[in-house]
Structures are given as C-alpha cells and as structure tokens.
Design a protein around this motif. Structure first.
Motif, PDB file in Angstrom:
ATOM      1  N   LYS A  15       0.829  -1.212   0.000  1.00 42.35           N
ATOM      2  CA  LYS A  15       0.000   0.000   0.000  1.00 42.35           C
ATOM      3  C   LYS A  15       0.858   1.254   0.000  1.00 42.35           C
ATOM      4  N   LEU A  16       2.046   1.141   0.616  1.00 41.10           N
ATOM      5  CA  LEU A  16       2.921   2.315   0.732  1.00 41.10           C
ATOM      6  C   LEU A  16       3.829   2.492  -0.468  1.00 41.10           C
ATOM      7  N   GLY A  52       3.793   4.082  -3.048  1.00 40.59           N
ATOM      8  CA  GLY A  52       4.026   5.433  -3.559  1.00 40.59           C
ATOM      9  C   GLY A  52       5.082   6.178  -2.759  1.00 40.59           C
ATOM     10  N   PHE A  53       5.321   5.756  -1.533  1.00 44.40           N
ATOM     11  CA  PHE A  53       6.229   6.462  -0.647  1.00 44.40           C
ATOM     12  C   PHE A  53       7.523   5.694  -0.435  1.00 44.40           C
ATOM     13  N   PHE A  54       7.464   4.372  -0.511  1.00 49.74           N
ATOM     14  CA  PHE A  54       8.654   3.544  -0.307  1.00 49.74           C
ATOM     15  C   PHE A  54       8.788   2.596  -1.475  1.00 49.74           C
TER      16      PHE A  54
END
Lengths: 208, 212
Positions: B97-98, B100-102
């Motif tokens: 889910k993350l 986009g950031f990691f």
C-alpha cells in the motif's frame, strides 16, 4: 449453499485484501445503560469486556494530494498486549444499495516501539485520543460502544476530558473482499437495536 | 530466543561456496550435530521515494524488511542504526500500500538458505547467501538456547564455534556491547543478519558459478 467468489479485488503479494464493513451511530450518555442491556441480550455470551485504548493517528505527506494515514493503537489497561497498526482505505463508492460503508483495511500487530518506528519512516503524529468503552461480539460482527476523550497535554494520557456527552456505537466486520452478504447481516442486526440507536452508513467526506 | 551470533564464513581457498558449505556441515555432523530441516532468512530493501524526500529535508533512508523461517508469522522492519519493528505478516501487505512512498529495490533482495543443525543446547544454521541467481557468501548462525543475556555466554559460544569454524571464529558482535544485561531478542539476530547482508553486498562477487 456455495460460497460466493472470494475475490473481486486483485490479489496482491499472495494475500487477499480484507475489507471493513462499518455502520455507525451514537447514543447520549443517559441512554448508555439500556443499550448495553440490549446488547448483552443480543450478542454472544461472554464476559463483559471493557477497554481503555490510546490511539494516535500518523500522517505521511508526500507529493500526492492526500497524505497516507496510519492509526496506531495501544491498550492502556491491559499490559503485554501488542500494539495495533491499522490502515484504512477510501470508502468504496459503489453500490448505493449496499447497507454498510466498505473500505479496504490492513491490521497489523506490532511490537511496542511502533511510534518510534513510524517517526523514523517519516510519519508525523496528527492527533491522538483516548477511547474508553465496551466491546461485544456476535459471530463475526463486532459491536463497540465507546466514548472519545480529548488529551489535554500531548502525550499525557492522565489528563483527558470527554469530547461529547455521548457514546459512539460502531458495528463492524472485517471480511475478504466480495462478501456483500455481510452487509445484509449487519443491517438485520442493526434493526434489532432500533430505536435505542440508529446505525447507519456514514460517509466521512460528507462531514468535512 | 537464546543468544545468537551471526557471522560470515569465508570461502575456502580454491573451493566453491557449495564445497565450503559441505566441509562445514560435514564437520558439524562429525561433532554429532543432528540435521533438523532447513531455514531461510531474507531481506528486502526499501528506499524513500523522491516524492517524500522534499518535505523531510534529509537524505533518503533505507528500510530493510526481513523474514526468518524460525518466526514464520513475523516480519521484521529495520533501519540501520535505528529501531527494529517486529510485526505480523500483514506488514508486507502494508508495504504494498505504501509503494508510492517507499520503493522496493527488487534487485537488492538478498537471502540466506541452508540446513539447520541441533547440537545439545546449540542451534547452528549454515546458509548460502544469494542475491538473485548468484551465491555471494556463507552465513553461520549459532544460537545458545538456554541463555538470554548476551555477555553471560559469549565465551561459551566462542568456544563452541571454534570447534567447527577454527580460525574463522568471529569476534564478539559489536551489538553485544550495547546490550549490557538486557534480554536478547529475535530483533537482535535480524540486525546481525542485516549487517552481514550489507557487508556481503559490498563485497566483490564471489568468482564461482552460482549454486543450483
């Protein structure tokens, strides 16, 4: 009866996406006892369970318009329990006939250094609160009746004050995606709680 | 988990990674150790995506997400010199889910697989460390199960390791000195593996064919 197809959402990384089905309502303080009395009658027979939790909401801001939200929750009265990290997705805007709010959810149990770790990842705490109340179960449904307390001094959970003169009531189920029959069962249960409390599908966006 | 020491075994002169592993495991079997299945420790690297860095005003950080077959329901997430989070297997779903950031640096995925041996109160795991298709080195994990205070049993661990590792017995892990008398935990083992994997990644590729 054949089980409905389990996934209508993409299966990522070998796991099935879990969805939270939610109905919410509230009761004024003076009506709490009658609601608890009815819930004790309707729900599964178990020792009355109360909880006192501290929840912190963390945000990760990126170049995307909306920050990524994670909720970290720990028990203040039960020692030795793991912390609970929760991700909740945007509510699914689909079937208007669907009786409950449906959103993707990921629940993770973690060790106690969760807040330090989230800060290291770049998250910052947006707000926190204390939740105190009762939890009931009926099959896979969870019913929580709780009061939210504002924390007066950040980080100090000893000085708290109630946010309102009422209790929040939530009926929820966490199930794999595609199990829409769950929301019918929830609606039927919610009917039995009327007129003490009206549980409805509340779209958070409409409140902002 | 008991106090554990994770170290690297250098490849024997003139031999391949697989041959060195066989020499080591033969020594263990001669000592009387019993084979008890296999083990796997893997490590994935995530780095903060460019989109989040601007707001932080700091260099991108590396986060390692590791798994250990000894704890099949858990996931370990660590930062170098930072906290180690122990979470359940759903943490992997959260990392998706993350994304986009990691970002997952898939080429950096490294793992150690091998056999588990039990010798009295010791648990020894000799693994071949691979990155992609190529074998990059050998990891040796030795656990002394009854003791949970690192400094209390280091001498015993060292003596046991000398009996099959000889001159290649490692010195006391640097993290033991930070532990003082605190209880040893699985997170400490994963931190040692992370250090080992980082060291192996920096080393030149072992000039032998990959193992089957």
């Amino acid at each position: 009866m054949e089980a409905p197809p389990v996934t209508m959402m993409p299966v990522t990384g070998g796991t099935i996406n879990m969805m939270e089905y939610l109905l919410q309502g509230s009761v004024l303080d003076q009506s709490l006892e009658s609601l608890l009395h009815r819930l004790r009658g309707l729900c599964d027979n178990m020792e009355p369970e109360t909880f006192l939790d501290h929840e912190m909401v963390f945000l990760l801001k990126g170049q995307q318009a909306s920050p990524f939200v994670l909720r970290a929750r720990c028990s203040m009265d039960k020692t030795g329990t793991p912390w609970h990290l929760r991700y909740l997705g945007q509510p699914e805007m689909g079937d208007k006939n669907r009786h409950a709010l449906v959103r993707n959810c990921v629940d993770i149990a973690t060790s106690e250094n969760l807040t330090d770790f989230l800060m290291e990842m770049g998250f910052r705490m947006d707000h926190e609160f204390v939740a105190k109340g009762h939890v009931f179960r009926k099959g896979i449904m969870k019913i929580v009746v709780y009061k939210i307390f504002r924390i007066l001094v950040p980080g100090n959970t000893d000085s708290i004050e109630p946010l309102s003169l009422s209790y929040l009531v939530e009926l929820s189920v966490v199930a794999p995606a595609g199990q829409d029959v769950v929301s019918d069962d929830m609606r039927n249960f919610a009917e039995q709680l009327k007129p003490l409390v009206h549980l409805e599908k509340i779209d958070p966006k409409r409140l902002m | 988990m008991g106090v554990t020491c994770v170290s690297q075994m250098p490849v024997a002169e003139g031999k391949s990674v697989q041959q060195t592993v066989e020499i080591l495991t033969r020594k263990l079997e001669l000592l009387g150790a019993e084979k008890q299945g296999t083990f796997c420790v893997d490590c994935e690297t995530y780095h903060t995506a460019a989109s989040t860095m601007g707001n932080q005003g700091q260099a991108g950080k590396l986060m390692y997400v590791m798994h250990n077959s000894e704890y099949p329901l858990s996931c370990f997430a660590l930062f170098e010199n930072g906290p180690c989070l122990i979470a359940d297997a759903n943490f992997d779903v959260l990392m998706v889910k993350l994304k986009g950031f990691f970002q997952n640096a898939k080429a950096n995925k490294i793992e150690s697989r091998g056999t588990r041996y039990q010798y009295c109160d010791f648990l020894v795991k000799v693994g071949t460390v691979t990155m992609g298709p190529s074998a990059r080195g050998i990891s040796v994990e030795v656990e002394y199960c009854p003791c949970v205070v690192a400094n209390d049993c280091w001498n015993l661990l060292m003596e046991f390791m000398q009996s099959f590792m000889g001159n290649h017995t490692p010195g006391i892990p640097s993290m033991f000195s930070n532990k003082h008398d605190s209880i040893y935990s699985p997170g400490d083992t994963m931190a040692q593996y992370m250090e080992l994997f980082n060291k192996i990644r920096k080393q030149q590729q072992v000039p032998v064919a990959g193992i089957r």
